[in-house]
Structures are given as structure tokens and as C-alpha cells.
Design a protein around this motif. Structure first.
Motif, PDB file in Angstrom:
ATOM      1  N   SER A  29       0.881  -1.212   0.041  1.00 13.10           N
ATOM      2  CA  SER A  29       0.037   0.025  -0.004  1.00 13.10           C
ATOM      3  C   SER A  29       0.967   1.225  -0.049  1.00 13.10           C
ATOM      4  O   SER A  29       0.468   2.174  -0.631  1.00 13.10           O
ATOM      5  CB  SER A  29      -0.911   0.071   1.129  1.00 13.10           C
ATOM      6  OG  SER A  29      -0.251   0.027   2.458  1.00 13.10           O
ATOM      7  N   THR A  30       2.131   1.205   0.729  1.00 11.52           N
ATOM      8  CA  THR A  30       3.074   2.379   0.773  1.00 11.52           C
ATOM      9  C   THR A  30       3.688   2.514  -0.687  1.00 11.52           C
ATOM     10  O   THR A  30       3.660   3.566  -1.100  1.00 11.52           O
ATOM     11  CB  THR A  30       3.753   2.315   1.891  1.00 11.52           C
ATOM     12  OG1 THR A  30       3.026   2.076   3.095  1.00 11.52           O
ATOM     13  CG2 THR A  30       4.906   3.410   1.977  1.00 11.52           C
ATOM     14  N   LEU A  31       3.931   1.686  -0.993  1.00  9.09           N
ATOM     15  CA  LEU A  31       4.763   1.638  -2.460  1.00  9.09           C
ATOM     16  C   LEU A  31       3.816   1.950  -3.326  1.00  9.09           C
ATOM     17  O   LEU A  31       4.201   3.067  -4.349  1.00  9.09           O
ATOM     18  CB  LEU A  31       5.427   0.152  -2.944  1.00  9.09           C
ATOM     19  CG  LEU A  31       6.123   0.338  -4.056  1.00  9.09           C
ATOM     20  CD1 LEU A  31       7.488  -0.164  -3.865  1.00  9.09           C
ATOM     21  CD2 LEU A  31       5.428  -0.327  -5.119  1.00  9.09           C
ATOM     22  N   PHE A  32       2.678   1.567  -3.566  1.00 10.57           N
ATOM     23  CA  PHE A  32       1.668   1.987  -4.625  1.00 10.57           C
ATOM     24  C   PHE A  32       1.251   3.386  -4.117  1.00 10.57           C
ATOM     25  O   PHE A  32       0.702   4.106  -5.049  1.00 10.57           O
ATOM     26  CB  PHE A  32       0.518   0.993  -4.596  1.00 10.57           C
ATOM     27  CG  PHE A  32       1.213  -0.412  -5.670  1.00 10.57           C
ATOM     28  CD1 PHE A  32       0.931  -0.091  -6.842  1.00 10.57           C
ATOM     29  CD2 PHE A  32       1.426  -1.213  -5.052  1.00 10.57           C
ATOM     30  CE1 PHE A  32       1.638  -1.133  -7.788  1.00 10.57           C
ATOM     31  CE2 PHE A  32       1.873  -2.582  -5.756  1.00 10.57           C
ATOM     32  CZ  PHE A  32       2.026  -2.363  -7.185  1.00 10.57           C
ATOM     33  N   GLU A  33       1.403   4.058  -3.120  1.00 13.21           N
ATOM     34  CA  GLU A  33       1.048   5.550  -2.987  1.00 13.21           C
ATOM     35  C   GLU A  33       2.334   6.306  -3.271  1.00 13.21           C
ATOM     36  O   GLU A  33       2.017   7.275  -3.770  1.00 13.21           O
ATOM     37  CB  GLU A  33       0.728   5.644  -1.454  1.00 13.21           C
ATOM     38  CG  GLU A  33      -0.490   5.274  -0.812  1.00 13.21           C
ATOM     39  CD  GLU A  33      -0.521   5.400   0.622  1.00 13.21           C
ATOM     40  OE1 GLU A  33       0.349   6.008   1.245  1.00 13.21           O
ATOM     41  OE2 GLU A  33      -1.426   4.688   1.352  1.00 13.21           O
ATOM     42  N   GLN A  34       3.645   5.766  -3.159  1.00 10.14           N
ATOM     43  CA  GLN A  34       4.725   6.292  -3.911  1.00 10.14           C
ATOM     44  C   GLN A  34       4.941   6.643  -5.415  1.00 10.14           C
ATOM     45  O   GLN A  34       5.221   7.610  -5.705  1.00 10.14           O
ATOM     46  CB  GLN A  34       5.940   5.557  -3.226  1.00 10.14           C
ATOM     47  CG  GLN A  34       6.080   5.873  -2.010  1.00 10.14           C
ATOM     48  CD  GLN A  34       7.237   5.162  -1.383  1.00 10.14           C
ATOM     49  OE1 GLN A  34       7.744   3.888  -1.969  1.00 10.14           O
ATOM     50  NE2 GLN A  34       8.421   5.476  -0.525  1.00 10.14           N
ATOM     51  N   ILE A  35       4.411   5.508  -6.174  1.00  5.65           N
ATOM     52  CA  ILE A  35       4.410   5.521  -7.406  1.00  5.65           C
ATOM     53  C   ILE A  35       3.923   6.673  -8.514  1.00  5.65           C
ATOM     54  O   ILE A  35       4.610   7.239  -9.295  1.00  5.65           O
ATOM     55  CB  ILE A  35       4.193   4.192  -8.003  1.00  5.65           C
ATOM     56  CG1 ILE A  35       4.935   2.834  -7.515  1.00  5.65           C
ATOM     57  CG2 ILE A  35       4.093   4.230  -9.609  1.00  5.65           C
ATOM     58  CD1 ILE A  35       6.361   2.735  -7.962  1.00  5.65           C
ATOM     59  N   PRO A  36       2.655   6.826  -7.850  1.00  2.67           N
ATOM     60  CA  PRO A  36       1.810   8.115  -8.587  1.00  2.67           C
ATOM     61  C   PRO A  36       2.528   9.171  -8.322  1.00  2.67           C
ATOM     62  O   PRO A  36       2.703  10.150  -9.389  1.00  2.67           O
ATOM     63  CB  PRO A  36       0.456   8.061  -7.960  1.00  2.67           C
ATOM     64  CG  PRO A  36       0.155   6.686  -7.552  1.00  2.67           C
ATOM     65  CD  PRO A  36       1.642   6.252  -7.173  1.00  2.67           C
TER      66      PRO A  36
END
Length: 143
Positions: A29-36
């Protein structure tokens, strides 16, 4: 940085560990918040006409076919973000896994280059003596 009087943006990243593939690990969830945010930053530089190189520890096997994080990074075809560094199995992975460290560049950065030579630097000797479990990615750009 200026390259032949052309501004170029170089960004070093270290994204959240623990989500090297898939999307169900707690860290995902954290990594996929960083990508955008990373994609938006690259798009903002592109909108200004500034080529961008993003390099570092993505903690994600972006080179695996259909990787969701890479698909998100690459969704904006105008940016043309693509991996320029070593994409195969990492020489520093004791489990024969794909690398998690990359250099990704925009299409406008690629347009500046004449040739690219990419490889992963391998450590020698017993694993216990290696300085890291991440092999350095070396990318030589000829402009």
C-alpha cells in the motif's frame, strides 16, 4: 544539471521495501502510494521540456512482465518512461530473482543519447564478504 546546454533532471529514489512483486504484502500500500507521485513528478518535468533520469532502489522487480508498478510508471505514453539499466536476474540475488535497482528515463532523455551500455557490476568472493546485497547498476550514456 546541464547537458549540452539542455537542462536534465536526475532523481535518486529509495522506495518502500517489502513489496518486490504482487500487491498483497503489507508494504505494497505504501509503495503503490509512492509510484503516482513519482510519475507525476516525471510528468511535471516533461511538461517543462526537461528530460529526466530516475535511478535507485525501487525495491520492486519492475522488469517482470506486466508489473503493476512499472505499468503505472509507464501509463503516460508521452513520458515514455523505460528501464535503461540491467533488467535480468540480479547477480546479487541468492534466489535468482530479478533486480530491484534500476535507471528509468523519459523519452526526451532517450532522445539525447546516441548509445547506451548497461550492465550489473558483480561482486566476487563469498557472499558474506560482499559490501551489499544490491549489485550496482552501471549505465554508460553516450551523448
Amino acid at each position: 544539471m546541464l547537458l549540452n546546454a539542455q537542462p536534465v533532471e536526475i532523481l535518486n529514489v529509495h522506495l518502500k521495501a517489502g513489496c518486490s512483486e504482487g500487491d498483497d504484502a503489507e508494504a505494497c500500500s505504501t509503495l503503490f502510494e509512492q509510484i503516482p507521485y513519482l510519475t507525476a513528478y516525471a510528468a511535471s518535468q516533461n511538461d517543462k521540456g526537461i528530460p529526466i533520469l530516475i535511478g535507485g532502489d525501487f525495491n520492486r522487480r519492475l522488469s517482470q512482465r506486466g508489473d503493476e508498478a512499472m505499468n503505472t510508471l509507464g501509463f503516460n505514453e508521452q513520458l515514455g518512461l523505460k528501464i535503461m539499466s540491467h533488467e535480468g536476474v540480479s547477480k546479487c540475488s541468492l534466489q535468482d530473482k530479478a533486480a530491484i535497482d534500476y535507471q528509468i528515463v523519459s523519452q526526451s532523455f532517450t532522445d539525447l543519447t546516441k548509445s547506451v551500455d548497461a550492465y550489473e557490476y558483480a561482486f566476487t568472493g563469498p557472499f558474506e564478504n560482499w559490501p551489499s546485497d544490491h549489485c550496482p547498476n552501471v549505465v554508460k550514456y553516450n551523448f
